[in-house]
Design a protein around this motif. Structure first.
Motif: not given
Length: 692
Positions: A296-304
């Motif tokens: 869940s890198l997109d939600s945890r680290y705001n990855i595009q």
């Protein structure tokens, strides 16, 4: 073993040669032309079949397909390229400033259409970094993206629709331009983009692509700059916002580069040993998507991330044709670049594998590809460097490999596409950067280019600098203009050389470069290594004046002597001359008297070798007339040799024959020299011979 050559034949002027070996009457030639046009325009079964095979090359090569010999290579090469098209298509869509799914569409439709209409057996079409970057600049100019826009909002969907509408309009207009160029048989225009221009342009464009991807690799949300100095503006913006770097996206980028660069180097160095290259791009995409989804890198680290990729076939949609007036100028550059790269790649591999391509048919193929594809929300396409190289090295034989490439992309579109929802955009940016490896290596050509041609080296350097400093469109235009100006300057400063004869031969060479070639006494043989036209007539005249000494003082001195001779003629002391039984009205007894009064070794005749004069315009023809008049004033006769038909026609039409005897225009230098030498000794009959 030494050998000798002996020649014994008549002396040929141009008139005598045409009488002996000339073509048939012009009227018959026109009749033949009418018959030929009537035959071409006639609607017969043979003509229809020929036209079908010419305009649909698939009808020509498919019936001759060697199934057992070629099918395996085409399958392997097609599947390999298809796998590579998936990550590159999505990555190059980011360069075009549209959603990644449109890159997949552009990797499907043009491939199928080129397979049917293209003549390059080893050409792989689809998304190309340079064309995508140029198209993206147009899209950003017309539909800029607000930085604070939420990607899931209705406004974002509207802006995305406008963006792909503009990109499709560019593809549509580019295709129409190519079709018009095909109809006008303008395939030769690609020759104006010389090899140094194309290589310098692609190398400089690689820097633009790399800099434009820095913000995605660092996780920065920055505006995309267009126009002049955009590269430096983007670099300045990135440096200014480095403290806001998304560490997670930076780590992802570094890991991707650490995987992509070494594996690509292995693919390059062991290309001959590997049956197919390692598909590191698609492997990286799969791993990165899985890791992002699981963690869940997109939600945890705001990855595009890429986001939603719709499954299924795109529905036909008319591009934003109302933007055509605004995109027309940029589309011309995109069209020329796309076609130049495509036809250059096609020619390279055609020469390597011993077949030929049709440049005009290539215009038709890419024109249809872009026009039709634009109706299915595709942006401009062209042949691509990386996938074409892989297609050939993987063992592809024919255009049928495109069928298997399109099948792979089609499976992704219909089934697998939505699975790439969690793919980080930083991964696609890294794929973009590493795909430009070959373009950066073009700097290796510079030492050889400097050694071979300093002018081509300067063309390369000026084009590269202009593209990097200014922008892609303007830099390309400057490169083309500079290249054409270098050609004009070279024609302006062509050398006028004095020729001498090698003893006991009919060979004449420059006495400056061959010190054992000697001038014929009393005769000055000149050759000019270039056209004679309005741009260089002053240089040509100055060279002739310096060599022959046609100074105003000398001409005035001779004119005074002319008046004295005219006075003596009126008193009945003039000597009339008749040459070969025909009176030479252009040269009176005055010239003979001049020659009798000349000192030994002074020039009595000038022979101009026109073998290197490829064309003459009206200004050049008038200069010839002026030279003849000035030479007559100082008692020097003018002779011509080796005139091609177009040059001779222009000189004749301009009235040169009023100032020069038509019998003084010879087929070769040696014919003229023998004629002049024998004329001094005795009158020459029509059957005089050349003996070497």
């Amino acid at each position: 073993m030494s050998a000798s050559v002996a020649v014994y034949r008549n002396i040929y002027t141009e008139d005598r040669f045409k009488q002996a070996y000339g073509t048939e009457e012009q009227s018959r030639g026109r009749q033949r032309l009418r018959d030929r046009l009537a035959h071409i325009c006639s609607c017969t079964q043979v003509n229809c079949a020929h036209l079908l095979k010419k305009r649909l090359p698939v009808c020509n090569w498919l019936p001759k397909y060697k199934l057992k010999k070629w099918i395996l290579g085409d399958i392997v090469a097609g599947l390999t390229v298809g796998i590579l098209h998936i990550p590159q298509g999505m990555a190059f869509a980011l360069l075009t400033s549209v959603a990644p799914v449109y890159g997949l569409y552009t990797s499907f439709f043009p491939v199928v259409l080129y397979m049917i209409f293209g003549t390059g057996r080893h050409v792989s079409t689809g998304t190309f970094a340079v064309v995508s970057l140029m198209t993206g600049s147009v899209v950003e100019q017309l539909v800029p993206t607000p930085l604070a826009l939420n990607s899931s909002s209705p406004e974002a969907a509207e802006i995305e629709a406008q963006r792909i509408g503009v990109a499709s309009a560019v593809a549509f207009l580019s295709g129409i331009m190519m079709l018009c160029m095909c109809g006008l048989q303008l395939g030769f225009l690609s020759t104006y983009l010389s090899e140094p221009i194309v290589k310098a342009f692609t190398s400089a464009a690689a820097f633009h692509v790399t800099v434009s991807q820095l913000q995605s690799m660092l996780g920065l949300r920055l505006p995309r700059y267009t126009g002049a100095f955009s590269l430096f503006k983007t670099l300045g913006s990135v440096m200014e916002n480095l403290p806001h770097t998304n560490v997670a996206e930076l780590v992802i980028s570094l890991l991707c580069l650490a995987i992509l660069v070494p594996v690509k180097e292995v693919n390059s160095r062991f290309r001959e040993r590997l049956r197919t290259p390692i598909p590191v791009e698609i492997i990286t995409v799969i791993i990165a998507t899985g890791v992002t989804y699981a963690s869940s890198l997109d939600s945890r680290y705001n990855i595009q991330i890429v986001g939603h990729i719709p499954a299924g076939f795109p529905s036909p949609k008319v591009p934003s044709l109302e933007t055509i007036p605004e995109i027309a100028g940029d589309t011309v550059a995109i069209t020329l670049v796309g076609y130049a790269v495509s036809v250059s790649l096609a020619m390279i591999y055609a020469d390597k594998h011993g077949y030929s391509i049709d440049p005009n048919q290539e215009l038709l193929a890419h024109g249809i590809s872009n026009t039709v594809s634009s109706l299915f929300t595709c942006f401009p396409s062209s042949a691509t460097l990386a996938t074409t190289n892989i297609l050939e090295s993987a063992g592809g034989f024919t255009q049928l490999a495109g069928l298997f490439t399109s099948l792979i992309v089609l499976i992704v579109l219909l089934l697998i596409g939505p699975l790439f929802y969690f793919l980080p955009k930083a991964v696609l940016a890294c794929i973009n950067v590493t795909s430009l490896r070959q373009m950066f290596l073009l700097f290796q050509d510079l030492p050889d280019l400097w050694r071979i041609s300093r002018i081509d080296f300067m063309v390369w350097l000026v084009t590269w600098t202009s593209v990097v400093v200014l922008n892609v469109d303007m830099g390309l235009a400057i490169g083309v203009i500079f290249s054409m100006m270098s050609v004009i300057c070279r024609t302006q400063r062509a050398n006028c050389s004095v020729l001498g004869r090698a003893a006991n031969t009919e060979i004449y060479r420059s006495i400056h470069n061959h010190n054992k070639c000697y001038e014929v006494p009393g005769l000055k043989i000149l050759t000019y290594n270039g056209p004679i036209y309005y741009g260089n007539r002053s240089f040509f005249k100055s060279d002739i004046t310096e060599i022959l000494g046609l100074t105003p003082e000398r001409i005035r001195r001779r004119e005074k002597a002319m008046k004295a001779i005219e006075k003596r003629e009126r008193e009945g002391e003039a000597i009339s001359t008749v040459e070969q039984g025909v009176a030479d009205s252009s040269f009176s007894s005055k010239n003979d008297l001049f020659r009798s009064e000349m000192a030994d070794g002074e020039v009595q005749a000038v022979l101009i070798d026109c073998s290197s004069v490829i064309f003459v315009d009206v200004a050049g023809a008038r200069l010839f007339i002026q030279m003849c008049m000035e030479c007559q004033k100082i008692g020097v006769r003018i002779y011509l040799s080796n005139c091609n038909e177009s040059v001779l026609k222009i000189l004749t039409s301009s009235g040169l024959m009023n100032y020069i005897n038509p019998q003084h225009i010879f087929v070769t230098i040696h014919d003229a020299v023998v004629y002049i030498q024998q004329q001094r000794e005795k009158p020459l009959d029509n059957n005089a011979t050349v003996w070497v």
